[in-house]
Scaffold this active site. Structure first.
Site, PDB file in Angstrom:
ATOM      1  N   GLN A 170     -68.014 -61.461  44.456  1.00 25.94           N
ATOM      2  CA  GLN A 170     -67.544 -61.097  45.802  1.00 25.94           C
ATOM      3  C   GLN A 170     -68.136 -61.904  46.958  1.00 25.94           C
ATOM      4  OE1 GLN A 170     -67.465 -57.291  48.864  1.00 25.94           O
ATOM      5  NE2 GLN A 170     -67.896 -56.858  46.761  1.00 25.94           N
ATOM      6  N   SER A 171     -69.463 -62.110  46.952  1.00 24.67           N
ATOM      7  CA  SER A 171     -70.090 -62.673  48.159  1.00 24.67           C
ATOM      8  C   SER A 171     -69.536 -64.057  48.488  1.00 24.67           C
ATOM      9  CB  SER A 171     -71.608 -62.742  47.982  1.00 24.67           C
ATOM     10  OG  SER A 171     -71.919 -63.622  46.922  1.00 24.67           O
ATOM     11  N   ARG A 189     -64.020 -71.433  35.144  1.00 29.82           N
ATOM     12  CA  ARG A 189     -64.245 -71.799  33.754  1.00 29.82           C
ATOM     13  C   ARG A 189     -62.947 -71.665  32.961  1.00 29.82           C
ATOM     14  NH1 ARG A 189     -69.397 -70.010  30.435  1.00 29.82           N
ATOM     15  NH2 ARG A 189     -69.606 -68.560  32.143  1.00 29.82           N
ATOM     16  N   PHE A 219     -73.912 -68.997  42.313  1.00 29.99           N
ATOM     17  CA  PHE A 219     -74.412 -68.772  40.960  1.00 29.99           C
ATOM     18  C   PHE A 219     -75.809 -68.174  41.024  1.00 29.99           C
ATOM     19  CE2 PHE A 219     -71.579 -72.491  39.943  1.00 29.99           C
ATOM     20  CZ  PHE A 219     -70.664 -71.743  39.229  1.00 29.99           C
ATOM     21  N   LYS A 257     -81.420 -62.280  39.872  1.00 25.86           N
ATOM     22  CA  LYS A 257     -79.979 -62.084  40.075  1.00 25.86           C
ATOM     23  C   LYS A 257     -79.816 -60.868  40.970  1.00 25.86           C
ATOM     24  CE  LYS A 257     -78.105 -63.916  35.790  1.00 25.86           C
ATOM     25  NZ  LYS A 257     -77.334 -63.612  34.591  1.00 25.86           N
ATOM     26  N   VAL A 258     -78.828 -60.895  41.830  1.00 26.59           N
ATOM     27  CA  VAL A 258     -78.683 -59.784  42.772  1.00 26.59           C
ATOM     28  C   VAL A 258     -77.218 -59.399  42.933  1.00 26.59           C
ATOM     29  CG1 VAL A 258     -78.921 -59.131  45.205  1.00 26.59           C
ATOM     30  CG2 VAL A 258     -80.811 -60.260  44.042  1.00 26.59           C
ATOM     31  N   TYR A 259     -76.977 -58.086  42.906  1.00 27.12           N
ATOM     32  CA  TYR A 259     -75.650 -57.547  43.230  1.00 27.12           C
ATOM     33  C   TYR A 259     -75.751 -56.728  44.515  1.00 27.12           C
ATOM     34  CZ  TYR A 259     -73.652 -58.933  38.733  1.00 27.12           C
ATOM     35  OH  TYR A 259     -73.172 -59.659  37.676  1.00 27.12           O
ATOM     36  N   GLU A 260     -74.569 -56.365  45.034  1.00 27.67           N
ATOM     37  CA  GLU A 260     -74.451 -55.658  46.306  1.00 27.67           C
ATOM     38  C   GLU A 260     -75.542 -54.626  46.593  1.00 27.67           C
ATOM     39  OE1 GLU A 260     -72.053 -55.692  48.939  1.00 27.67           O
ATOM     40  OE2 GLU A 260     -73.394 -54.204  49.773  1.00 27.67           O
ATOM     41  N   ASP A 304     -72.579 -58.149  49.932  1.00 24.37           N
ATOM     42  CA  ASP A 304     -71.679 -59.190  49.414  1.00 24.37           C
ATOM     43  C   ASP A 304     -70.811 -59.788  50.521  1.00 24.37           C
ATOM     44  OD1 ASP A 304     -72.450 -59.237  46.797  1.00 24.37           O
ATOM     45  OD2 ASP A 304     -71.006 -57.755  46.139  1.00 24.37           O
ATOM     46  N   GLY A 313     -77.629 -46.069  68.415  1.00 27.19           N
ATOM     47  CA  GLY A 313     -77.988 -46.553  69.750  1.00 27.19           C
ATOM     48  C   GLY A 313     -78.707 -45.482  70.555  1.00 27.19           C
ATOM     49  N   GLY A 314     -78.709 -45.655  71.854  1.00 31.55           N
ATOM     50  CA  GLY A 314     -79.454 -44.744  72.716  1.00 31.55           C
ATOM     51  C   GLY A 314     -78.687 -43.479  73.099  1.00 31.55           C
ATOM     52  N   GLN A 315     -77.445 -43.363  72.653  1.00 31.46           N
ATOM     53  CA  GLN A 315     -76.625 -42.204  73.025  1.00 31.46           C
ATOM     54  C   GLN A 315     -76.467 -41.300  71.800  1.00 31.46           C
ATOM     55  OE1 GLN A 315     -75.754 -41.962  76.113  1.00 31.46           O
ATOM     56  NE2 GLN A 315     -75.883 -44.063  76.859  1.00 31.46           N
TER      57      GLN A 315
HETATM   58  N1  CAO Z   1     -67.999 -74.298  33.434  1.00 29.35           N
HETATM   59  C1  CAO Z   1     -69.053 -74.092  32.602  1.00 29.35           C
HETATM   60  N2  CAO Z   1     -70.011 -73.183  32.856  1.00 29.35           N
HETATM   61  C2  CAO Z   1     -69.861 -72.435  33.959  1.00 29.35           C
HETATM   62  C3  CAO Z   1     -68.785 -72.588  34.847  1.00 29.35           C
HETATM   63  C4  CAO Z   1     -67.831 -73.591  34.535  1.00 29.35           C
HETATM   64  N3  CAO Z   1     -66.784 -73.820  35.328  1.00 29.35           N
HETATM   65  N4  CAO Z   1     -68.921 -71.699  35.847  1.00 29.35           N
HETATM   66  C5  CAO Z   1     -70.043 -71.007  35.604  1.00 29.35           C
HETATM   67  N5  CAO Z   1     -70.605 -71.447  34.471  1.00 29.35           N
HETATM   68  C6  CAO Z   1     -71.834 -70.972  33.863  1.00 29.35           C
HETATM   69  C7  CAO Z   1     -73.052 -71.277  34.711  1.00 29.35           C
HETATM   70  O1  CAO Z   1     -73.410 -72.621  34.574  1.00 29.35           O
HETATM   71  C8  CAO Z   1     -74.072 -70.312  34.131  1.00 29.35           C
HETATM   72  O2  CAO Z   1     -74.588 -70.861  32.949  1.00 29.35           O
HETATM   73  P1  CAO Z   1     -76.167 -71.007  32.646  1.00 29.35           P
HETATM   74  O3  CAO Z   1     -76.817 -69.725  33.073  1.00 29.35           O
HETATM   75  O4  CAO Z   1     -76.189 -71.212  31.161  1.00 29.35           O
HETATM   76  O5  CAO Z   1     -76.688 -72.147  33.395  1.00 29.35           O
HETATM   77  C9  CAO Z   1     -73.192 -69.145  33.703  1.00 29.35           C
HETATM   78  O6  CAO Z   1     -71.847 -69.584  33.784  1.00 29.35           O
HETATM   79  C10 CAO Z   1     -73.295 -67.861  34.488  1.00 29.35           C
HETATM   80  O7  CAO Z   1     -73.609 -68.022  35.836  1.00 29.35           O
HETATM   81  P2  CAO Z   1     -74.363 -66.865  36.613  1.00 29.35           P
HETATM   82  O8  CAO Z   1     -75.726 -66.711  36.026  1.00 29.35           O
HETATM   83  O9  CAO Z   1     -74.285 -67.145  38.054  1.00 29.35           O
HETATM   84  O10 CAO Z   1     -73.473 -65.560  36.288  1.00 29.35           O
HETATM   85  P3  CAO Z   1     -73.930 -64.100  35.858  1.00 29.35           P
HETATM   86  O11 CAO Z   1     -72.680 -63.377  35.579  1.00 29.35           O
HETATM   87  O12 CAO Z   1     -74.939 -64.092  34.784  1.00 29.35           O
HETATM   88  O13 CAO Z   1     -74.623 -63.517  37.186  1.00 29.35           O
HETATM   89  C11 CAO Z   1     -74.666 -62.906  39.523  1.00 29.35           C
HETATM   90  C12 CAO Z   1     -73.837 -63.063  38.240  1.00 29.35           C
HETATM   91  C13 CAO Z   1     -73.729 -62.559  40.635  1.00 29.35           C
HETATM   92  C14 CAO Z   1     -75.691 -61.807  39.333  1.00 29.35           C
HETATM   93  C15 CAO Z   1     -75.397 -64.226  39.820  1.00 29.35           C
HETATM   94  O14 CAO Z   1     -74.451 -65.255  39.850  1.00 29.35           O
HETATM   95  C16 CAO Z   1     -76.179 -64.216  41.113  1.00 29.35           C
HETATM   96  O15 CAO Z   1     -77.259 -63.641  41.207  1.00 29.35           O
HETATM   97  N6  CAO Z   1     -75.652 -64.912  42.133  1.00 29.35           N
HETATM   98  C17 CAO Z   1     -76.307 -65.055  43.423  1.00 29.35           C
HETATM   99  C18 CAO Z   1     -76.268 -63.801  44.218  1.00 29.35           C
HETATM  100  C19 CAO Z   1     -74.852 -63.320  44.435  1.00 29.35           C
HETATM  101  O16 CAO Z   1     -73.990 -64.009  44.880  1.00 29.35           O
HETATM  102  N7  CAO Z   1     -74.678 -62.047  44.159  1.00 29.35           N
HETATM  103  C20 CAO Z   1     -73.438 -61.395  44.543  1.00 29.35           C
HETATM  104  C21 CAO Z   1     -72.740 -60.947  43.371  1.00 29.35           C
HETATM  105  S1  CAO Z   1     -71.392 -59.978  43.828  1.00 29.35           S
HETATM  106  O17 CAO Z   1     -70.727 -60.807  44.951  1.00 29.35           O
END
Ligand code: CAO
Length: 477
Positions: free
Chosen positions: A68-69, A89, A148, A187-190, A219, A298-300
């Protein structure tokens, strides 16, 4: 007048012929005249507003985002007219294509509502031919946007050093969960961002646990911050000629939106937070900004009050603000004219310890009206109130359709659906919302028309597995 202008022109031409020194002088005069006329900007367009192209027309985005982000950021750039090329991919695509599916076998609303105004190309970024294609895309585009997990881009070989060497003008924009520091590799989600950015600890009721909000401030909020960073980096590039890294950390984005709570944290050192209902209830404050329920930020003072029908409609509520300048109007509307002169109610400081009772009294009145009737009555006399709108009511709101904030889009697989259009309106860059792309829908088009691969090269790429799902690649080989 016309004659005088012609004479001047003739004199200038003669001067040009006579003395080269004068040529230099005249050129610099013209230059400064241009600057004075418009700071070096082109002449104002004579085309009607909305017909002079889009704000970001010509800007090419290499979109490596997912979930999403990142996608919210690149969708906004697409709304503003950038050409967004989304790399996915092969065979898999953005994970949200299949998450929370409502129509069997079709791209989910999660995906379609975050990826409008984009083209999709499938590339295996770890395949050698895939890497060649990415190199061409890096040379072609202005901005690479990615979200990523930390280190993933580097593991693909797309380090900042490599990208900057390949295209020194490229801006590399990233969303990460945290900025540099102890959590930078996480790694971080919403909801993690809402918690780490100070939103959750300050949301909810005092007596309950921390709460996350429905608005995706971690996000979509961070996507918005990143879009702002990209546009400003593009602006700076006009001066420096070079790209730079742009980082929007989700923790930072949430904190930026929760700044009033950091304000309150510092105010605590100087005494209780008098506008919090906790103060009026005589509950002592602790060391950190507390959760304030539905108190106004706010202040109100403000609170959410029941309206007619609340017993069966979970959204029959109104937000009511007891804004000081309209206090007398509030007293009249709710049938308490005596409060206008009563020393317990007439002035804001006197009201603070009585807010609970005041809102309970106002609620006795709001419960006799629907939320829209309260809106109608209060807005006429400038009392700030806001209805609690359900998503159903928002989806059906005609004015939001008219402004393009809610748009109906047609998709070849799933049919018609609603999406959120551009929330920012520009009078000279009108947003047209185009449906999200199917996985790899534009792969051939981008390879041949944008990157210039020949038919033979395209066939070789297809056989290499660089743009096709692994099982298909095996068959091709
Ligand atoms: N071709 C080949 N490999 C690809 C690819 C492509 N076109 N696109 C992605 N990949 C691979 C990446 O290279 C990665 O591989 P490695 O870990 O082996 O190097 C793998 O896919 C997964 O990428 P990821 O680690 O970003 O994905 P995840 O599902 O494990 O994690 C998330 C998801 C969101 C937790 C993580 O991407 C993250 O922390 N992102 C930054 C914060 C963020 O944006 N969070 C918001 C998430 S919700 O909006």
């Amino acid at each position: 007048m016309a004659k005088r202008r012609t004479q001047k022109k003739t004199r200038s031409r003669a001067a040009l012929r006579k003395s080269p020194r004068k040529v230099v002088k005249l050129a610099s005069v013209r230059k400064s005249a241009k600057r004075a006329n418009g700071n070096g900007l082109p002449r104002p367009s004579t085309k009607p507003f909305g017909k002079a192209g889009k704000a970001l027309e010509g800007v090419k985005i290499l979109d490596f985002t997912h979930v999403q982000s990142g996608p919210t950021c690149t969708q906004l750039l697409g709304y503003m007219g950038a050409d967004v090329i989304k790399v996915e991919r092969p065979g898999v695509g953005d994970i949200t294509r299949t998450q929370l599916r409502d129509v069997k076998g079709q791209d989910s609303l999660y995906f379609t509502m975050l990826n409008a105004n984009k083209r999709s190309i499938t590339i295996d970024s770890k395949n050698p031919k895939g890497k060649d294609i990415l190199e061409r895309l890096i040379k072609h585009c202005d901005v690479l946007v990615e979200n990523f997990a930390p280190g993933a881009l580097d593991r693909m070989g797309l380090t900042w050093e490599y990208i900057h060497k390949t295209n020194p003008r490229m801006i590399v924009a990233s969303v990460k969960g945290f900025g540099p520091g102890p959590y930078e590799d996480c790694k971080v989600y919403e909801n993690i961002a809402q918690c780490a950015g100070g939103a959750a600890s300050t949301t909810g009721f005092r007596e309950g646990p921390p709460l996350v909000t429905g608005a995706q401030i971690g996000d979509s909020g961070t996507g918005l911050h990143l879009a702002f960073g990209i546009v400003t980096a593009l602006y700076q590039r006009n001066r420096t000629g070079r790209g730079q890294k742009v980082l929007a950390a989700m923790q930072d984005g949430v904190l930026n939106l929760a700044r009033v709570k950091l304000r309150d944290q510092q105010r605590l050192a100087h005494g209780p937070l008098t506008e919090y209902s906790q103060y009026g209830e005589g509950v002592p404050f602790g060391k950190a900004t507390p959760r304030a329920g539905n108190d106004s930020g706010g202040g109100q003072p403000g609170w959410i009050l029941k309206c007619k029908g609340w017993e069966s409609d979970p959204d029959a509520y109104i937000y009511f603000i007891t804004q000081a300048p309209v206090w007398e109007a509030i007293c009249d509307v709710i049938g308490k004219p005596e409060w206008k002169t009563d020393s317990d109610y007439a002035k804001p400081p006197a009201r603070l310890p009585r807010l609970k009772h005041i809102f309970a009294t106002i609620e006795q009145w709001t419960m006799t009206k629907t939320k829209f009737e309260v809106m109608e009555i209060c807005n006429k006399v400038d009392i700030p109130v806001g209805p609690i709108l359900s998503m159903k009511e928002i989806a059906e709101e005609a004015s939001l359709r008219e402004t393009g904030t809610i748009v109906e889009v047609d998709h070849p697989g799933r049919g018609k659906y609603l999406t959120v259009g551009n929330p920012v309106k520009l009078s000279d860059s009108i947003t047209e919302v185009k449906r999200s792309p199917l996985l790899g829908e534009h792969t051939d088009e981008i390879l041949t028309k944008v990157l210039g691969y020949s038919a033979k090269e395209l066939a070789d790429i297809k056989a290499s597995g660089a743009i096709t799902a692994p099982e298909k690649a095996e068959k091709a080989a």
